[in-house]
Design an enzyme around this catalytic site. Structure first.
Site, PDB file in Angstrom:
ATOM      1  N   ASP A  92       0.615  -0.957  -0.079  1.00  0.00           N
ATOM      2  CA  ASP A  92      -0.192   0.039   0.009  1.00  0.00           C
ATOM      3  C   ASP A  92       0.879   1.041   0.116  1.00  0.00           C
ATOM      4  O   ASP A  92       2.005   1.198   0.395  1.00  0.00           O
ATOM      5  CB  ASP A  92      -0.914  -0.028   1.359  1.00  0.00           C
ATOM      6  CG  ASP A  92      -0.282  -0.103   2.581  1.00  0.00           C
ATOM      7  OD1 ASP A  92       0.855   0.101   2.596  1.00  0.00           O
ATOM      8  OD2 ASP A  92      -1.141  -0.300   3.464  1.00  0.00           O
ATOM      9  N   SER A  93       0.370   2.354  -0.338  1.00  0.00           N
ATOM     10  CA  SER A  93       1.086   3.492  -0.239  1.00  0.00           C
ATOM     11  C   SER A  93       1.420   4.433   1.065  1.00  0.00           C
ATOM     12  O   SER A  93       2.413   5.162   0.852  1.00  0.00           O
ATOM     13  CB  SER A  93       0.149   4.596  -1.323  1.00  0.00           C
ATOM     14  OG  SER A  93      -0.839   5.133  -0.572  1.00  0.00           O
ATOM     15  N   GLY A  94       0.829   3.952   1.937  1.00  0.00           N
ATOM     16  CA  GLY A  94       1.056   4.661   3.338  1.00  0.00           C
ATOM     17  C   GLY A  94       0.036   5.753   3.755  1.00  0.00           C
ATOM     18  O   GLY A  94      -0.215   6.041   4.718  1.00  0.00           O
ATOM     19  N   GLY A  95      -0.793   5.924   2.568  1.00  0.00           N
ATOM     20  CA  GLY A  95      -1.579   6.887   2.781  1.00  0.00           C
ATOM     21  C   GLY A  95      -2.971   6.479   3.847  1.00  0.00           C
ATOM     22  O   GLY A  95      -3.297   7.426   4.810  1.00  0.00           O
ATOM     23  N   GLN A 190     -11.228   7.248  -5.746  1.00  0.00           N
ATOM     24  CA  GLN A 190     -11.700   7.820  -4.546  1.00  0.00           C
ATOM     25  C   GLN A 190     -13.129   8.489  -4.936  1.00  0.00           C
ATOM     26  O   GLN A 190     -13.568   8.113  -6.113  1.00  0.00           O
ATOM     27  CB  GLN A 190     -10.843   8.805  -3.966  1.00  0.00           C
ATOM     28  CG  GLN A 190      -9.749   8.271  -3.310  1.00  0.00           C
ATOM     29  CD  GLN A 190     -10.041   7.373  -1.916  1.00  0.00           C
ATOM     30  OE1 GLN A 190     -11.319   7.661  -1.514  1.00  0.00           O
ATOM     31  NE2 GLN A 190      -9.200   6.777  -1.476  1.00  0.00           N
ATOM     32  N   GLY A 217     -11.397   4.360  -0.065  1.00  0.00           N
ATOM     33  CA  GLY A 217     -12.409   5.116   0.834  1.00  0.00           C
ATOM     34  C   GLY A 217     -13.462   4.354   1.195  1.00  0.00           C
ATOM     35  O   GLY A 217     -14.551   4.866   1.537  1.00  0.00           O
ATOM     36  N   ASP A 267      -7.648  -7.296   0.607  1.00  0.00           N
ATOM     37  CA  ASP A 267      -6.616  -7.314   1.842  1.00  0.00           C
ATOM     38  C   ASP A 267      -7.433  -7.044   3.067  1.00  0.00           C
ATOM     39  O   ASP A 267      -8.447  -5.955   2.955  1.00  0.00           O
ATOM     40  CB  ASP A 267      -5.570  -6.676   1.515  1.00  0.00           C
ATOM     41  CG  ASP A 267      -5.764  -5.344   1.879  1.00  0.00           C
ATOM     42  OD1 ASP A 267      -5.441  -4.848   3.099  1.00  0.00           O
ATOM     43  OD2 ASP A 267      -6.316  -4.344   1.207  1.00  0.00           O
TER      44      ASP A 267
END
Length: 375
Positions: A92-95, A190, A217, A267
């Site tokens: 994942d991106s960390g966001g 999103q 989201g 996931d």
């Protein structure tokens, strides 16, 4: 051109089954990705995860960049070598983690400034830095663009602004990623729960051109019916020949319903987190092994599963381990849950291929209606 081949074998209404082909192995879809937050699927050896039926696991950019550090992982041979997992890894991106720690972060056009939850140190995560960490330092097979996870509830104007920020970050993520022969990049749709925003986000990301498309989201408090409705209005706007990934989901029934709406990848921390707390998942719902009704239940969790944790240990023994606080109880139930989720997706693949997914879905809901007292 894409660096990720996706072969669809069969469809059954909106449900799909196929294979994602990566340089480290095939990913059969629908697929569930066990979460390896800190370079480990909690309480399990990598061999157990693989033997349970998982084709791919998820790595966590936020946690790994803070500890042990992405540059250190790179020096130690990359994430696959570091954790002894030879199969594909999606990061994942960390966001999302920064979104969940919003009291420690500040969003700007450039990126996210945040304080580490570990020691309070300040960091800046930009789309470019996120790609560097995922693709160059950790060596992920599939990276995900940095996005802003839209809050729920959220006014439409705020949802639109957030969606457009994620789109701009998607452009920057794609530019930073460039062209790679053996790594792939997913964009993230999103737009909150608003149909026109979801359509706009999907169409703009498709125009940018990604190897796959994540749906973000959701599972953030909107409730399952709103989540299903949002999937209904989102997946039709995504390319038929590209994988679709519903982020952070979820319970078995949510997987079944999302597959019915055309989702390919999932996931969630649920299988291992539940296992650590004495909960086992079944088609009939969750079973709490702490419950005294299992104290003398000599049956295995599921003798039909090709997993030692499912077939070789009695419910009474698992009950004893969990009540006694023994580590083995958490390990066995986590192993069982990962195997159950893998088996659930395998059964969905077979049902779609046979043109019988509708029957499978109906039977699954019938089991849920019976409840765990039936087993």
């Amino acid at each position: 051109m894409t660096s990720l081949d996706f072969d669809l074998y069969a469809t059954d209404d909106a449900a799909r089954t196929g294979v994602l082909r990566t340089s480290r192995g095939d990913i059969r879809t629908p697929t569930f990705m066990p979460v390896g937050t800190a370079a480990t699927v909690k309480a399990l050896y990598p061999e157990q995860v693989k033997d349970a039926g998982a084709d791919v696991i998820l790595g966590n950019t936020y946690h790994l960049m803070l500890r042990p550090g992405a540059e250190r992982v790179k020096r130690l041979g990359g994430l696959h070598h570091f954790m002894r997992w030879s199969g594909p890894i999606l990061t994942d991106s960390g966001g999302f983690q920064i979104w969940s720690l919003s009291d420690l972060s500040k969003m700007t056009e450039e990126g996210v400034i945040f304080k580490s939850h570990l020691d309070g140190s300040r960091h800046m995560l930009t789309p470019e830095r996120s790609i560097e960490i995922q693709a160059d330092l950790l060596g992920a097979d599939i990276s995900v663009q940095l996005d802003e996870c839209t809050h729920y509830p959220c006014e439409k104007d705020a949802a639109a602004s957030s969606m457009q920020l994620s789109r701009r970050w998607g452009v920057r993520s794609k530019s930073a990623f460039g062209e790679r022969s053996d790594q792939a990049l997913f964009g993230i749709v999103q737009g909150g729960v608003h149909e026109d925003l979801r359509q706009e986000s999907a169409e703009e990301l498709v125009a940018i051109g990604f190897d796959g498309y994540a749906i973000g989201g959701l599972a953030v408090g909107e409730g399952v019916e709103m989540m299903y409705r949002t999937l209904d209005i989102t997946t039709p706007h995504l390319p038929h020949n590209r994988p679709r990934y519903l982020m952070g989901v979820g319970k078995p029934v949510d997987l079944v319903e999302a597959v019915a709406r055309g989702v390919d990848m999932f996931d969630c921390v649920l299988p291992t987190r539940s296992g650590r707390h004495g909960q086992a998942w079944t088609d009939w719902g969750p079973m709490n092994l702490k419950n005294m009704r299992f104290a003398e239940d000599n049956r295995p969790m599921d003798a039909t599963l090709d997993c030692p944790a499912a077939r070789d240990y009695s419910r009474a023994y698992l009950h004893h381990l969990i009540r006694a606080g023994e580590y083995l109880g958490s390990m066995l139930l986590s192993w069982y849950n990962i195997a159950y989720f893998a088996h659930l997706t395998a059964r969905m693949r077979a049902a779609i291929a046979a043109g019988e997914f509708g029957t499978f879905r109906a039977r699954f809901h019938a089991c849920m209606a019976e409840g765990t007292d039936a087993i």
